[in-house]
Design a protein around this motif. Structure first.
Motif, mmCIF file in Angstrom:
data_model
loop_
_atom_site.group_PDB
_atom_site.id
_atom_site.type_symbol
_atom_site.label_atom_id
_atom_site.label_comp_id
_atom_site.label_asym_id
_atom_site.label_seq_id
_atom_site.Cartn_x
_atom_site.Cartn_y
_atom_site.Cartn_z
ATOM 1 N N PRO A 264 0.540 -1.188 0.077
ATOM 2 C CA PRO A 264 0.207 0.222 0.112
ATOM 3 C C PRO A 264 1.140 1.140 0.224
ATOM 4 C CG PRO A 264 -0.530 -1.242 1.833
ATOM 5 C CD PRO A 264 0.572 -2.623 1.074
ATOM 6 N N GLU A 265 1.827 1.232 0.667
ATOM 7 C CA GLU A 265 2.996 2.900 0.709
ATOM 8 C C GLU A 265 3.284 2.514 -0.910
ATOM 9 O OE1 GLU A 265 6.058 3.067 3.742
ATOM 10 O OE2 GLU A 265 4.964 1.096 5.144
ATOM 11 N N MET A 266 3.587 1.374 -1.354
ATOM 12 C CA MET A 266 4.910 1.773 -2.743
ATOM 13 C C MET A 266 3.115 2.238 -3.333
ATOM 14 S SD MET A 266 5.950 -2.166 -2.984
ATOM 15 C CE MET A 266 7.496 -2.648 -2.447
ATOM 16 N N ILE A 267 1.976 1.912 -3.451
ATOM 17 C CA ILE A 267 0.765 3.076 -4.476
ATOM 18 C C ILE A 267 0.786 3.646 -4.316
ATOM 19 C CG2 ILE A 267 -0.882 2.321 -4.951
ATOM 20 C CD1 ILE A 267 -1.171 -0.775 -4.564
ATOM 21 N N ASP A 268 0.623 4.256 -3.470
ATOM 22 C CA ASP A 268 0.784 5.378 -2.246
ATOM 23 C C ASP A 268 1.387 6.684 -3.566
ATOM 24 O OD1 ASP A 268 -0.868 6.927 -0.382
ATOM 25 O OD2 ASP A 268 0.923 7.654 0.011
ATOM 26 N N TYR A 269 3.260 6.043 -2.873
ATOM 27 C CA TYR A 269 3.719 6.838 -3.693
ATOM 28 C C TYR A 269 3.898 7.400 -4.327
ATOM 29 C CZ TYR A 269 9.196 8.033 -4.380
ATOM 30 O OH TYR A 269 10.167 8.509 -5.195
ATOM 31 N N PHE A 270 4.011 5.741 -5.647
ATOM 32 C CA PHE A 270 3.623 5.441 -6.996
ATOM 33 C C PHE A 270 2.357 6.946 -7.482
ATOM 34 C CE2 PHE A 270 6.267 2.214 -7.186
ATOM 35 C CZ PHE A 270 7.328 2.509 -7.533
ATOM 36 N N SER A 271 1.263 6.521 -6.922
ATOM 37 C CA SER A 271 0.393 7.713 -7.643
ATOM 38 C C SER A 271 0.782 9.047 -7.304
ATOM 39 C CB SER A 271 -0.810 7.194 -6.092
ATOM 40 O OG SER A 271 -0.819 5.822 -6.231
ATOM 41 N N ARG A 272 1.624 9.463 -6.366
ATOM 42 C CA ARG A 272 1.660 10.815 -5.828
ATOM 43 C C ARG A 272 2.388 11.045 -6.599
ATOM 44 N NH1 ARG A 272 4.482 11.347 -0.941
ATOM 45 N NH2 ARG A 272 4.552 9.063 -0.271
ATOM 46 N N ILE A 273 4.175 10.460 -6.905
ATOM 47 C CA ILE A 273 5.008 10.763 -7.741
ATOM 48 C C ILE A 273 4.730 10.808 -9.320
ATOM 49 C CG2 ILE A 273 7.002 10.505 -6.578
ATOM 50 C CD1 ILE A 273 7.383 7.951 -8.431
ATOM 51 N N LEU A 274 3.922 10.447 -9.657
ATOM 52 C CA LEU A 274 3.075 10.131 -11.105
ATOM 53 C C LEU A 274 2.271 10.599 -11.507
ATOM 54 C CD1 LEU A 274 2.931 6.571 -11.722
ATOM 55 C CD2 LEU A 274 4.916 8.342 -12.673
ATOM 56 N N HIS A 275 1.746 11.951 -10.339
ATOM 57 C CA HIS A 275 0.381 12.803 -10.207
ATOM 58 C C HIS A 275 -0.968 11.995 -10.982
ATOM 59 C CE1 HIS A 275 2.756 15.843 -8.718
ATOM 60 N NE2 HIS A 275 3.814 15.530 -9.923
ATOM 61 N N TYR A 276 -0.901 10.499 -10.344
ATOM 62 C CA TYR A 276 -1.921 9.691 -11.652
ATOM 63 C C TYR A 276 -1.979 8.417 -9.887
ATOM 64 C CZ TYR A 276 -4.571 8.330 -15.121
ATOM 65 O OH TYR A 276 -5.703 7.085 -16.290
ATOM 66 N N ASP A 277 -3.102 8.846 -9.745
ATOM 67 C CA ASP A 277 -4.259 7.994 -8.390
ATOM 68 C C ASP A 277 -4.351 6.067 -9.244
ATOM 69 O OD1 ASP A 277 -3.938 9.652 -7.086
ATOM 70 O OD2 ASP A 277 -5.771 9.307 -6.683
ATOM 71 N N PHE A 278 -3.440 5.347 -8.603
ATOM 72 C CA PHE A 278 -3.446 3.727 -8.894
ATOM 73 C C PHE A 278 -4.979 3.231 -9.976
ATOM 74 C CE2 PHE A 278 -5.129 -0.340 -8.190
ATOM 75 C CZ PHE A 278 -4.155 -1.429 -8.971
ATOM 76 N N PRO A 279 -5.047 3.029 -11.220
ATOM 77 C CA PRO A 279 -6.085 3.578 -11.873
ATOM 78 C C PRO A 279 -6.886 2.768 -12.155
ATOM 79 C CG PRO A 279 -3.627 3.189 -13.235
ATOM 80 C CD PRO A 279 -3.569 2.666 -11.396
ATOM 81 N N TRP A 280 -7.053 1.015 -10.893
ATOM 82 C CA TRP A 280 -7.349 -0.582 -11.115
ATOM 83 C C TRP A 280 -8.380 -0.083 -9.742
ATOM 84 C CZ3 TRP A 280 -7.097 -1.502 -15.474
ATOM 85 C CH2 TRP A 280 -5.847 -0.306 -16.452
ATOM 86 N N ASN A 281 -9.236 -0.994 -9.702
ATOM 87 C CA ASN A 281 -10.489 -1.495 -8.906
ATOM 88 C C ASN A 281 -9.581 -2.009 -7.619
ATOM 89 O OD1 ASN A 281 -10.717 -3.470 -9.825
ATOM 90 N ND2 ASN A 281 -13.162 -2.814 -10.186
ATOM 91 N N LYS A 282 -8.789 -2.937 -7.540
ATOM 92 C CA LYS A 282 -8.063 -3.834 -6.564
ATOM 93 C C LYS A 282 -6.810 -4.218 -7.264
ATOM 94 C CE LYS A 282 -7.196 -8.813 -8.503
ATOM 95 N NZ LYS A 282 -8.373 -8.930 -8.995
ATOM 96 N N TYR A 283 -6.225 -4.487 -6.455
ATOM 97 C CA TYR A 283 -4.719 -4.837 -6.614
ATOM 98 C C TYR A 283 -4.704 -5.704 -5.417
ATOM 99 C CZ TYR A 283 0.343 -4.903 -7.798
ATOM 100 O OH TYR A 283 1.726 -5.312 -8.643
ATOM 101 N N ALA A 284 -3.951 -7.272 -6.282
ATOM 102 C CA ALA A 284 -3.812 -8.652 -5.826
ATOM 103 C C ALA A 284 -2.444 -9.318 -6.557
ATOM 104 C CB ALA A 284 -4.917 -9.863 -5.803
ATOM 105 N N GLN A 285 -1.545 -9.980 -5.679
ATOM 106 C CA GLN A 285 -0.742 -10.620 -5.698
ATOM 107 C C GLN A 285 -0.537 -12.074 -5.440
ATOM 108 O OE1 GLN A 285 2.765 -7.679 -4.876
ATOM 109 N NE2 GLN A 285 1.431 -7.089 -3.369
ATOM 110 N N ILE A 286 0.095 -12.763 -6.192
ATOM 111 C CA ILE A 286 0.253 -14.076 -5.749
ATOM 112 C C ILE A 286 1.040 -14.914 -6.423
ATOM 113 C CG2 ILE A 286 -1.042 -14.487 -8.272
ATOM 114 C CD1 ILE A 286 -2.740 -16.776 -7.033
ATOM 115 N N VAL A 287 1.544 -15.457 -5.614
ATOM 116 C CA VAL A 287 2.358 -16.605 -5.682
ATOM 117 C C VAL A 287 2.963 -18.088 -5.606
ATOM 118 C CG1 VAL A 287 4.962 -16.996 -3.975
ATOM 119 C CG2 VAL A 287 3.971 -15.084 -3.631
ATOM 120 N N VAL A 288 3.076 -18.679 -7.447
ATOM 121 C CA VAL A 288 2.487 -19.547 -7.935
ATOM 122 C C VAL A 288 3.974 -20.351 -7.970
ATOM 123 C CG1 VAL A 288 1.071 -19.112 -8.853
ATOM 124 C CG2 VAL A 288 2.785 -18.927 -10.019
#
Ligand SMILES: [Zn+2]
Length: 689
Positions: A264-288
């Motif tokens: 979440p901190e990464m999403i926040d940081y990138f949203s801020r420096i890009l002046h473009y909020d995370f564009p999608w309605n969820k973010y999942a990560q899965i390890v396979v």
């Protein structure tokens, strides 16, 4: 995709491959994808996917009465057009790679039509020229489907980049197509599923199966479609009101927060420096398991290699680990790749280069400028040492295989080039330019020219020269630096010579002159193969620091004396300033001035440089041993980094000096595996004496 694949790209094709010089145009667009609806079941025994597809398309420009869909190695049972919920069979031919469909009439671009396809996907029966190609291009993967490997999870997942979506559903498998979608999967009820977008419905069928429906309401390219099925535990986190989910094997589920917690901190940081909020309605990560690459940035549903899965004990020694890097890299792709997508594989410089670049951005935000600089310097050095790639430009329309584009140029040279661009424009204009690029091209495709235009638009500067020499030309400058002081005129003259073949590079750069206890910065622009610049100074400079921001992607020979390197280590501020001085000291270890650098570097602010210095100590030299030993003991006691402690323990351990036994014994109680292991070796060496 993360760069494990770099090492594979060189295996593909080969010299003499007749396709090596083929022109790789962006695919001609006759029909455009609009919406893809899939209904799927899995046959674990045969490794089959039984699919029904409703794909909606529209002609791109000209009216057309035909459609070609990529579909690899499938059995196609039925193709029909759906009108008013009624299916009318269509004539089609299938050659094992694509379905050529004759439509019922000519359709115009203002109209859309829906095709129904009943098919079986059979990834295990695809033919490949070797196992590497099979590993990367199978599209749909079954892990331990017969449960024959004891203790190994049973999983299904997809990996589509570059053009492998068409292994598991018929589509126009090109990056410049975008489609919304709905994926319905019927799976054993004991498993969970993941796909793009939101879980819209989940229905227990009462027969041991469950049907999950995932909806992706914003368009994405086919290569970012994904699904995964298996026994995963889900940890629910969030950024603002957006769900951020971590899918792990049950054994690693208790550590979800330690592994993924900074997301979440990464999403926040990138949203801020890009002046473009995370564009999608969820973010999942899965390890396979058994995943060929490091990670894949499927829109809203990143797939990760099992190396990301670590216990807290392993994480204790990981610092900025490969796992963390992969998490950052795939996240940044949600903007550069998923939101704005390369128009063709030739333009990986707008996808992969940015993902690689993000690693340094996060490192410098989280751990300080040195950490970011160290990552970037590492990439640039690997590029400069990989001589074989130097004949091709970063953006190129001739290659053997799409995977060839995922190479040292795209990732490593590109990272250094973006860093130069950032330095040249300054952070404010650079990041505003990226924001502009994202806003203008959102949900569309782009090439490097769109990036240039956005940066020009915001900065008001022409950047053709920069893009021409760095993106469209092969190679890099080879720069020789000399300078001389003239006492009579109180002038320092700096000669810069580019010795590579071909045209000179235009190189804007900073030169810092350290003289009389102060630093004066001069901005210069090298334009010719040989340029000279003269500067007045109050006295003979202690240091002339050319490329003082340390950003040039170039092989640089700087004829500096050890005296200058000593001064550089203690006065120039950047990671590379200190790293270069340490390297110079390592080259000439017997000189007292080198020893001065190395001893000081044992307390360098950046842990990587402390480790370099510790490892370079010549402890056979009594002067060094006497000066370094107490510092090493101090590092073992109180360094903030376990890897530094471990390095100090292994150097001190080799002395086999009983005096240090209490230090080693104490280190045996460390929570860190690396520290305990090094301490154990040190104790072992003493006990064998
Ligand atoms: Zn990537």
């Amino acid at each position: 995709m993360i760069n494990l694949i770099l090492f594979v790209a060189s295996l593909l094709g080969g010299p003499g491959d007749p396709s090596a010089n083929a022109y790789r145009a962006a695919a001609r667009r006759i029909n455009d994808l609009k919406h893809t609806r899939l209904d799927m079941r899995f046959d674990y025994r045969h490794r089959y996917l039984y699919g029904k597809e409703w794909v909606t398309l529209a002609p791109h420009f000209n009216p057309t009465d035909s459609l070609r869909l990529d579909a690899r190695g499938m059995e196609i049972k039925e193709v029909a057009i759906v009108q008013n919920e009624k299916k009318t069979p269509l004539h089609f031919t299938y050659d094992g790679r694509s379905i050529a469909i004759r439509l019922n009439r000519s359709w115009r671009r203002t109209e859309s039509y829906t095709i129904y396809i009943d098919y079986i996907s059979r990834p295990g029966e695809l033919k490949f020229k070797d196992s590497t190609m099979r590993k990367f291009n199978s599209g749909l993967y079954f892990v331990n489907p017969d449960s024959t490997a004891k203790g190994k999870p049973v999983q299904i997942y997809t990996q589509c980049e570059t053009e492998n979506a068409s292994v598991w559903f018929p589509t126009i498998d090109k990056p410049d197509q975008k489609s919304t979608d709905e994926i319905r999967m019927t799976v054993p009820a004991k498993y969970v599923t993941l796909s793009n977008g939101r879980l819209a419905a989940s229905k227990d069928n009462g027969d041991g199966t469950r049907t999950d429906t995932w909806k992706m309401e914003l368009p994405q390219p086919p290569y970012l479609f994904m699904l995964a099925v298996g026994d995963f535990r889900i940890y629910h986190d969030h950024w603002r009101n957006i769900p951020v989910d971590y899918y792990l094997e049950p054994a690693y589920a208790p550590y979800a927060k330690q592994i993924f917690g900074t997301t979440p901190e990464m999403i926040d940081y990138f949203s801020r420096i890009l002046h473009y909020d995370f564009p999608w309605n969820k973010y999942a990560q899965i390890v396979v398991r058994d995943y060929a690459s490091g990670g894949m940035e499927n829109t809203t549903a990143t797939l990760l290699n099992e190396y990301v899965q670590q216990t807290p004990r392993q994480l204790l020694d990981a610092y900025y680990s490969k796992g963390q890097s992969t998490i950052v890299h795939e996240l940044f792709h949600q903007w550069f790749g998923a939101l704005v997508t390369c128009r063709s594989w030739s333009n990986q410089a707008v996808d992969e280069t940015f993902a690689e670049f993000s690693d340094g951005l996060w490192a410098e935000h989280q751990y300080g400028r040195d950490a970011g600089d160290a990552l970037r310097a590492h990439d640039v050095q690997i590029y400069l040492k990989t001589k074989s790639v130097d004949t091709a430009p970063m953006v190129r329309y001739h290659y053997r295989n799409e995977l060839d584009m995922f190479d040292v140029l795209t990732y490593y040279k590109g990272n250094g080039v973006l860093n130069m661009l950032r330095n040249y424009l300054g952070d404010s204009a650079f990041f505003s330019g990226l924001s502009h690029y994202l806003h203008v091209n959102a949900f569309k495709n782009a090439e490097v020219d769109q990036l240039r235009l956005a940066l020009e638009d915001v900065s008001g500067q022409d950047l053709h020269w920069f893009f021409d020499q760095w993106y469209y030309r092969a190679g890099h400058p080879i720069l020789d630096i000399r300078h001389r002081w003239n006492d009579t005129t109180a002038t320092e003259t700096v000669w810069l010579r580019q010795t590579q073949e071909g045209e000179p590079y235009r190189l804007p750069m900073a030169i810092d002159i350290y003289s009389g206890g102060r630093k004066q910065r001069y901005m210069v622009r090298m334009e010719n193969k040989l340029d000279s610049f003269s500067f007045h100074a109050s006295s003979k400079p202690d240091l002339v620091n050319v490329d003082a921001d340390k950003v040039l992607v170039a092989v640089i020979t700087d004829h500096q004396s050890l005296d200058e390197y000593v001064f550089q280590y203690f006065h120039a501020p950047l990671y590379l300033d200190r790293s270069q001085a340490i390297n110079a000291a390592i080259e000439d270890p017997s000189d007292a001035r080198s020893q001065e650098i190395l001893i000081a570097a044992l307390n360098d602010p950046y842990y990587g440089l402390r480790i370099n210095a510790v490892s370079a100590l010549d402890m056979k030299n009594p002067v060094i041993r006497n000066a370094a030993s107490p510092i090493l003991v101090q590092l073992i006691h109180s360094d903030s980094n376990h890897l530094v402690k471990a390095a100090a323990l292994s150097v001190l351990g080799k002395l086999r000096d009983r005096e240090y036994m209490p230090v080693f014994k104490e280190a045996l109680t460390s929570p860190s595996d690396a520290v305990r292991s090094a301490a154990g070796t040190a104790v072992g060496l003493l006990e064998r004496n």
